[in-house]
Design an enzyme around this catalytic site. Sequence first.
Site, mmCIF file in Angstrom:
data_model
loop_
_atom_site.group_PDB
_atom_site.id
_atom_site.type_symbol
_atom_site.label_atom_id
_atom_site.label_comp_id
_atom_site.label_asym_id
_atom_site.label_seq_id
_atom_site.Cartn_x
_atom_site.Cartn_y
_atom_site.Cartn_z
ATOM 1 N N ASP A 1 8.232 -7.059 2.307
ATOM 2 C CA ASP A 1 9.275 -6.287 1.723
ATOM 3 C C ASP A 1 8.477 -4.773 1.516
ATOM 4 O OD1 ASP A 1 11.320 -5.396 0.366
ATOM 5 O OD2 ASP A 1 11.859 -7.377 -0.542
ATOM 6 N N CYS A 2 9.454 -3.965 1.510
ATOM 7 C CA CYS A 2 8.976 -2.694 1.411
ATOM 8 C C CYS A 2 8.118 -2.122 0.529
ATOM 9 C CB CYS A 2 10.073 -1.652 1.641
ATOM 10 S SG CYS A 2 10.986 -2.076 3.099
#
Length: 768
Positions: free
Chosen positions: A286-287
């Site tokens: 996830d970012c």
Amino acid sequence: MKGNTTFSFILLLLLLAVLTTGLPFACDPRDSATHTLPFCRTDLRIEERVKDLIGRLTLQEKVKLLANNAAAVPRLGIKAYEWWSEALHGVSNVGPGTTFGGEFPGATSFPQVITTAASFNASLWEEIGKVVSDEARAMYNGGRGGLTYWSPNVNIFRDPRWGRGQETPGEDPVVAAKYAASYVRGLQGTDDGGPLKVAACCKHYTAYDLDNWAGIDRFHFNAKVSKQDIKDTFDIPFRSCVMEGKVASVMCSYNQVNGVPTCADPKLLRGTVRGSWRLDGYIVSDCDSVGVFYDNQHYTSTPEEAAADAIKAGLDLDCGPFLSVHTENAVQRGLLNEADINLSLYNTITVQMRLGMFDGEPSAQPYGNLGPKDVCTPAHQELALEAARQGIVLLKNEGSVLPLAPRRHHPYAVIGPNSDVTVTMIGNYAGVACGYTTPLQGISKYSRTIHQPGCTDVACSDDALFGGAIQAARRADATIMVMGLDQSIEAEFRDRAGLMLPGRQQELISKVSAASKGPTILVLMSGGPIDISFAKNDPRIAAILWVGYPGQAGGDAIADVLFGTHNPGGKLPMTWYPQEYLNNLPMTTMDMRSDPSRNYPGRTYRFYKGPVVYPFGHGMSYTSFVHTIADAPKVVSVPVDGRHHSNTTVVSSKSIRVTHARCNRLSLVVSVDVKNTGSKDGSHTLLVFSTPPRGLGAPHKQLITFEKVRVAAGGQERVPIKIHVCKYLSVVDGAGVRRIPMGEHALHIGDIRHSVSLEAQTLGVIKS
């Protein structure tokens, strides 16, 4: 995703996407220096091509390919690529890999996932995926999009306050698993490891269902989860996504699980996703997740250790700059081998090869003919409308007030802050819709209307507009109130504090319904459940519809249901709890099972037995259906491998490990006759629940399968329901071991009950 990504970083990604989109493709035949290299040769196996390419890269080039905005390698003719695109319920511009404009001003925006899940129609889910990937490929061919889409979100909607519950298929693992596999198959266009139309990604692995609640956010949260809950709840959708949907990617989440960041946990990534489930694809963070577990969670002492931990755990791609910045130093410090990086690149480049990104001219490839003509087509927009219709749930219909009769001379009042909205209907992770039909516009196609908003927005902070709404209700033959939530109330990084309607909405509804000359119909837009006990129990509110976030065609779908053009058949994919359920119930407590000793109520219909506003699976129709079991076994023998048990042990055992049973083709079939006893044709969802024998911490009931059937008025259809014994009649014990309980399993289908007794049968050792 993205919550920790800085604004400047987003701008940089967007700029890079714009600069790189539309550049010549890799392995361009016009590039005489590179197009004959082995990695460009389509006559070679992908494995050979990938190894050839990796062998030509320097370490400095390799680490720049570990980020979502992968850098170009000009000397090899490789162009920069933006991995991050989104397609949760339509092609989206949330990720920088996809932009709208020019020949692609928008794309078909389907209902939010929680709404589509309410259809309980797996073929619809797959068909939506096919349309979305057609439009995605068209935009890629037109230089406006990527081919790697970080969708779907298949987390379990465990707590009703979660702001992102709207993105998920709901609270049930079987539904989420079926949705995951169906939507992924639709997106990717294959389930056999062959060429991909687009590459999907199931997220966020795992036990991720808290964004920002009571001062605790996802960047700092450590989800304490039992082996039992991991195996029988949180793992199930992801396992299905990988093993049945053959997804090309899995995304690890921000949170820790039992003290270890998911993106740095080799047991989860290498052990489970790639090992047990055999992922054929890449794992992405996830970012900024790697940066989060270093900066926010302080899991490692240095950034190089964080980079090394992530890659060695099984992470292949970083949404964010962390790995591209720190991985080279990690190698130089001896924390990581270049071979570890090669393995990550093998996984990512293999997916790019399967997408045809190294096969030369896109127009000459499969799907190369797709273009602007294939986006927002009438057929696609009609599917968006049909999906919205199928997802609408009729919660209440006293005196069969619905469907309404069209009125050309006498008006209906249309009231509420969501009565004339557009972007509210597409929820989050959406793009730019082809166009909108608001609820007011849809209703106005059937009847004259008097419109009053009642509140300026869903916050409904004052009563300044109440008077106009009350007056409109007094003049109308019926009043339709379109109320509920929007992204200002529930969204990513925005969990709800409670389950009541915001502000003074309840007061407005009660005052308007009291004044209405005719019946009041309440239409609710929301992703999560709402405690509307007051409306359920108010006889002046004759009917209630939940429409989720119904997509670009939501207004037409709502009107079609209100006026009977479409007979509603949706079912709630989540429990609607009363506000009191949340008393002393922290979102941070992950336990699924109830515990009376500490006054813990349990989570979801599978483990919670207390009062509800509306139960999971609730949904009415304008007709009525009767079920009859036509044929079903009463006893099923479960063959057990004699190598694992003596005959005495097996026969006397209360349960059998699934791994010890001969599970292949071990199924039972229940034939159910569904009769439509009403006057309208309708679609009906058969929800089949099982109550297993007590013990092992089993759910008090669990959905084991579902089937959608359409039955004409007065007609009858026989529906064969196949139940895989090992998969659906098993439970997970406290040690995380899946077992098949012997004894009586009660099957519940509507108001009928059928008992099936499972009996162990010991088999001898099969000699090779």
